[in-house]
Design an enzyme around this catalytic site. Structure first.
Site, PDB file in Angstrom:
ATOM      1  N   PRO A  76      -0.315 -20.686  26.258  1.00  0.00           N
ATOM      2  CA  PRO A  76       0.332 -19.699  26.934  1.00  0.00           C
ATOM      3  C   PRO A  76      -0.776 -18.524  27.569  1.00  0.00           C
ATOM      4  O   PRO A  76      -1.580 -17.973  26.382  1.00  0.00           O
ATOM      5  CB  PRO A  76       1.251 -19.112  26.090  1.00  0.00           C
ATOM      6  CG  PRO A  76       0.688 -19.464  24.820  1.00  0.00           C
ATOM      7  CD  PRO A  76      -0.123 -20.868  24.933  1.00  0.00           C
TER       8      PRO A  76
ATOM      9  N   TYR B 244       1.978  -0.576  18.097  1.00  0.00           N
ATOM     10  CA  TYR B 244       0.600  -0.695  17.118  1.00  0.00           C
ATOM     11  C   TYR B 244      -0.358   0.279  17.207  1.00  0.00           C
ATOM     12  O   TYR B 244      -0.720   0.723  16.204  1.00  0.00           O
ATOM     13  CB  TYR B 244       0.184  -2.342  17.405  1.00  0.00           C
ATOM     14  CG  TYR B 244      -1.210  -2.651  16.837  1.00  0.00           C
ATOM     15  CD1 TYR B 244      -1.363  -2.691  15.399  1.00  0.00           C
ATOM     16  CD2 TYR B 244      -2.565  -2.760  17.575  1.00  0.00           C
ATOM     17  CE1 TYR B 244      -2.498  -2.900  14.957  1.00  0.00           C
ATOM     18  CE2 TYR B 244      -3.517  -2.835  16.993  1.00  0.00           C
ATOM     19  CZ  TYR B 244      -3.606  -2.837  15.715  1.00  0.00           C
ATOM     20  OH  TYR B 244      -4.841  -3.131  15.103  1.00  0.00           O
TER      21      TYR B 244
ATOM     22  N   THR C  51       4.041   0.741   7.327  1.00  0.00           N
ATOM     23  CA  THR C  51       2.907   0.239   6.915  1.00  0.00           C
ATOM     24  C   THR C  51       1.653   0.876   7.385  1.00  0.00           C
ATOM     25  O   THR C  51       0.925   1.299   6.276  1.00  0.00           O
ATOM     26  CB  THR C  51       2.773  -1.272   7.209  1.00  0.00           C
ATOM     27  OG1 THR C  51       3.768  -2.005   6.453  1.00  0.00           O
ATOM     28  CG2 THR C  51       1.503  -2.009   6.793  1.00  0.00           C
TER      29      THR C  51
ATOM     30  N   ARG D 220       2.710  -9.225  28.885  1.00  0.00           N
ATOM     31  CA  ARG D 220       3.112  -8.635  28.059  1.00  0.00           C
ATOM     32  C   ARG D 220       3.661  -7.165  28.157  1.00  0.00           C
ATOM     33  O   ARG D 220       2.956  -6.502  29.293  1.00  0.00           O
ATOM     34  CB  ARG D 220       2.031  -8.316  26.941  1.00  0.00           C
ATOM     35  CG  ARG D 220       1.914  -7.248  25.745  1.00  0.00           C
ATOM     36  CD  ARG D 220       0.612  -7.191  24.935  1.00  0.00           C
ATOM     37  NE  ARG D 220       0.685  -8.180  23.878  1.00  0.00           N
ATOM     38  CZ  ARG D 220      -0.657  -8.241  23.322  1.00  0.00           C
ATOM     39  NH1 ARG D 220      -1.626  -7.470  23.641  1.00  0.00           N
ATOM     40  NH2 ARG D 220      -0.660  -9.264  22.412  1.00  0.00           N
TER      41      ARG D 220
ATOM     42  N   ALA E 153      -2.491  -3.625   7.219  1.00  0.00           N
ATOM     43  CA  ALA E 153      -1.751  -3.325   8.431  1.00  0.00           C
ATOM     44  C   ALA E 153      -0.939  -4.412   8.966  1.00  0.00           C
ATOM     45  O   ALA E 153      -1.189  -5.452   8.738  1.00  0.00           O
ATOM     46  CB  ALA E 153      -2.740  -2.958   9.494  1.00  0.00           C
ATOM     47  N   GLU E 154       0.181  -3.954   9.715  1.00  0.00           N
ATOM     48  CA  GLU E 154       0.704  -4.829  10.631  1.00  0.00           C
ATOM     49  C   GLU E 154       0.040  -4.854  12.035  1.00  0.00           C
ATOM     50  O   GLU E 154      -0.454  -3.701  12.370  1.00  0.00           O
ATOM     51  CB  GLU E 154       2.151  -4.246  10.911  1.00  0.00           C
ATOM     52  CG  GLU E 154       3.089  -4.604   9.990  1.00  0.00           C
ATOM     53  CD  GLU E 154       3.477  -6.056   9.509  1.00  0.00           C
ATOM     54  OE1 GLU E 154       3.438  -6.771  10.458  1.00  0.00           O
ATOM     55  OE2 GLU E 154       3.825  -6.311   8.355  1.00  0.00           O
TER      56      GLU E 154
ATOM     57  N   THR F 230      -9.320   0.527  15.271  1.00  0.00           N
ATOM     58  CA  THR F 230      -9.127  -0.557  16.510  1.00  0.00           C
ATOM     59  C   THR F 230      -9.786   0.452  17.993  1.00  0.00           C
ATOM     60  O   THR F 230      -9.208   1.586  17.787  1.00  0.00           O
ATOM     61  CB  THR F 230      -8.151  -1.101  16.614  1.00  0.00           C
ATOM     62  OG1 THR F 230      -7.797  -1.404  17.886  1.00  0.00           O
ATOM     63  CG2 THR F 230      -6.637  -0.121  16.248  1.00  0.00           C
ATOM     64  N   ASP F 231     -10.241  -0.300  18.656  1.00  0.00           N
ATOM     65  CA  ASP F 231     -10.410   0.310  19.922  1.00  0.00           C
ATOM     66  C   ASP F 231      -9.231   0.719  20.762  1.00  0.00           C
ATOM     67  O   ASP F 231      -9.263   1.279  21.655  1.00  0.00           O
ATOM     68  CB  ASP F 231     -11.552  -0.428  20.555  1.00  0.00           C
ATOM     69  CG  ASP F 231     -11.176  -1.765  20.956  1.00  0.00           C
ATOM     70  OD1 ASP F 231      -9.749  -2.319  20.709  1.00  0.00           O
ATOM     71  OD2 ASP F 231     -11.747  -2.505  21.797  1.00  0.00           O
ATOM     72  N   GLU F 232      -8.329   0.141  20.215  1.00  0.00           N
ATOM     73  CA  GLU F 232      -6.570   0.280  21.093  1.00  0.00           C
ATOM     74  C   GLU F 232      -6.453   1.711  21.060  1.00  0.00           C
ATOM     75  O   GLU F 232      -5.661   2.118  21.756  1.00  0.00           O
ATOM     76  CB  GLU F 232      -5.818  -0.847  20.516  1.00  0.00           C
ATOM     77  CG  GLU F 232      -6.167  -2.183  20.648  1.00  0.00           C
ATOM     78  CD  GLU F 232      -5.054  -3.429  20.618  1.00  0.00           C
ATOM     79  OE1 GLU F 232      -4.002  -2.890  21.013  1.00  0.00           O
ATOM     80  OE2 GLU F 232      -5.642  -4.379  20.035  1.00  0.00           O
TER      81      GLU F 232
ATOM     82  N   LYS G 165      -1.669   3.040  14.548  1.00  0.00           N
ATOM     83  CA  LYS G 165      -3.364   3.059  14.092  1.00  0.00           C
ATOM     84  C   LYS G 165      -3.744   4.130  14.466  1.00  0.00           C
ATOM     85  O   LYS G 165      -4.608   4.939  13.822  1.00  0.00           O
ATOM     86  CB  LYS G 165      -4.023   1.915  14.762  1.00  0.00           C
ATOM     87  CG  LYS G 165      -3.795   0.565  14.421  1.00  0.00           C
ATOM     88  CD  LYS G 165      -3.850   0.139  12.762  1.00  0.00           C
ATOM     89  CE  LYS G 165      -5.239   0.134  12.657  1.00  0.00           C
ATOM     90  NZ  LYS G 165      -5.440  -0.136  10.851  1.00  0.00           N
TER      91      LYS G 165
ATOM     92  N   ILE H 268       0.841  -1.193   0.029  1.00  0.00           N
ATOM     93  CA  ILE H 268       0.144   0.086  -0.052  1.00  0.00           C
ATOM     94  C   ILE H 268       1.036   1.478   0.050  1.00  0.00           C
ATOM     95  O   ILE H 268       0.472   2.326  -0.371  1.00  0.00           O
ATOM     96  CB  ILE H 268      -1.030   0.024   1.153  1.00  0.00           C
ATOM     97  CG1 ILE H 268      -0.243  -0.023   2.612  1.00  0.00           C
ATOM     98  CG2 ILE H 268      -2.113  -0.830   1.036  1.00  0.00           C
ATOM     99  CD1 ILE H 268      -1.162   0.295   3.812  1.00  0.00           C
TER     100      ILE H 268
END
Ligand SMILES: NC(=O)c1ccc[n+]([C@@H]2O[C@H](COP(=O)([O-])OP(=O)(O)OC[C@H]3O[C@@H](n4cnc5c(N)ncnc54)[C@H](O)[C@@H]3O)[C@@H](O)[C@H]2O)c1
Length: 364
Positions: A220, A165, A101, A316, A84-85, A140-142, A169, A61
């Protein structure tokens, strides 16, 4: 015939969107532009490409010459940008690819659309646009950051991304909004919660857990597994995007969520018990198990499919505690609501993986 450019259409949500749109609208054509990174899989849209209404272009893109040439060749009316990544863990390891990206790639698409769609200038100097166009950004909601135990993300919630990330975004969203303000470009944005469903790459929680159970591997779970996400079945997300690109107001953001908050640990336990139940009630599916142990009668054992497979791993970095969406705006303005309950959706998803093991094996 309307022609859509769907970027990232060989990935999880993009491919589901391609299938949904081709099935819903007999009079549209779709061009999929996808770089086929580790997350893209041409097999996922193999049958769609045979429909005669869907073409595939392998490319980036961010490739200006390529994207301009596609606009010239196909004359798109709609751009829906999924490319996207998309994996937070990978963004922690290598943030720069996410900038290239997710931010520069989106800005390149915006420029290509502007180049192709502007017809002139109005008296105030703003560009004038062809009729019936839409540039849609899948977000995204993130971008809103993390919630405590209470409250919901609304479209008015301040942007507060916390991972590389989500920062990328958010930046892309801001460029899309900037093009709407500066050039009056016809754009919309949807910010959606966590999706699940068929064709999901098994690095994300639900497909990873299903894959590991079938392989008899540990499951995990980050930290104590108490992180909360709001899960939405992917087809409901596709319907929301369809609704917004056709009926959403230009320049607006719409939150999309499933009214379905669950802790990660509960998702994992439910997935274990559901797979165990299916194996018990429909023993033919035991053949799918990679871990094969036999009881005295020669039947494949399933008693090891239980919570002891769960392994808690180091949390994380900067792990957001809770996401929860208030989808009140898209419901009130456009009448969209999620149709698939989590119970139905997880069952459909598990059966899809049980019946499509070849798709998973081909990824290896
Ligand atoms: N998965 C979710 O739960 C979720 C939730 C909300 C929003 N989103 C957003 O939805 C979109 C799609 O997510 P997904 O889960 O389907 O992601 P995915 O990782 O499964 O798919 C991404 C696709 O983009 C392609 N791609 C990557 N870089 C590219 C480039 N430079 N040029 C062209 N194609 C490229 C990949 O090959 C892949 O096919 C993303 O923008 C993501 O941020 C995802």
């Amino acid at each position: 015939m309307k022609t859509y450019l769907v970027t990232g259409g060989a990935g999880f949500i993009g491919a589901n969107f391609v299938k949904y749109m081709l099935a819903t609208y007999p009079d549209i054509e779709i061009v999929v532009l996808d770089l086929l990174t580790y997350a893209g899989n041409l097999k996922t849209i193999e049958n769609d490409l045979k429909s005669g209404r869907c073409e595939f272009v392998k490319g980036n893109i961010g490739d200006r010459a390529l994207v301009n040439s596609l606009f010239d060749k196909y004359g798109f009316q709609y751009v829906v940008n999924f490319a996207a990544e998309s994996h937070v863990d990978r963004s922690i390891d290598d943030p720069q690819l996410f900038l290239i990206t997710n931010i520069l790639g989106t800005q390149n698409l915006l420029d290509a659309a502007r180049r192709a769609w502007v017809t002139g200038k109005d008296e105030a100097g703003y560009p004038t646009w062809k009729e019936g166009l839409r540039f849609h950004q899948v977000s995204t909601d993130e971008v809103y950051g993390s919630l405590g135990a209470e409250g919901y993300f609304r479209e008015t919630t301040p942007l507060d991304p916390r991972s590389p990330y989500s920062a990328s975004k958010t930046s892309a969203d801001l460029f899309v909004k900037a093009y709407a303000e500066t050039y009056k470009m016809p754009v919309t944005i949807t910010r959606c919660s966590n999706n699940y469903g068929p064709y999901h790459f098994p690095e994300k929680l639900i497909p990873l857990i299903i894959k590991n159970i079938l392989e008899g591997k540990p499951l995990p779970v980050y930290g104590k597994g108490t992180n909360v996400r709001d899960w939405l079945y992917v087809e409901d997300h596709c319907k929301a995007i369809d609704t917004v690109i056709h009926r959403g107001r230009e320049g607006e953001v719409y939150n999309v969520g499933g009214h379905n908050e669950m802790q990660n640990i509960d998702i994992v336990k439910l997935t274990i018990s559901t797979i165990h139940r299916i194996m018990k009630e429909e023993p033919r599916y035991r053949e799918v198990l990679k871990r094969k142990e036999y009881d005295a009668d020669g039947n494949i054992r399933i008693d090891w499919i239980n919570d002891s497979l769960i392994t808690f791993v180091q949390d994380r970095l900067g792990h957001d505690q809770r996401y929860a969406i208030d989808p009140g705006k898209i419901t009130a303005e456009l009448g969209w609501t999620p149709e698939t309950t989590f119970k139905e959706g997880i069952l459909k998803t598990i059966y899809w993986y049980l019946n499509n093991q070849q798709w998973v094996e081909d990824l290896a």
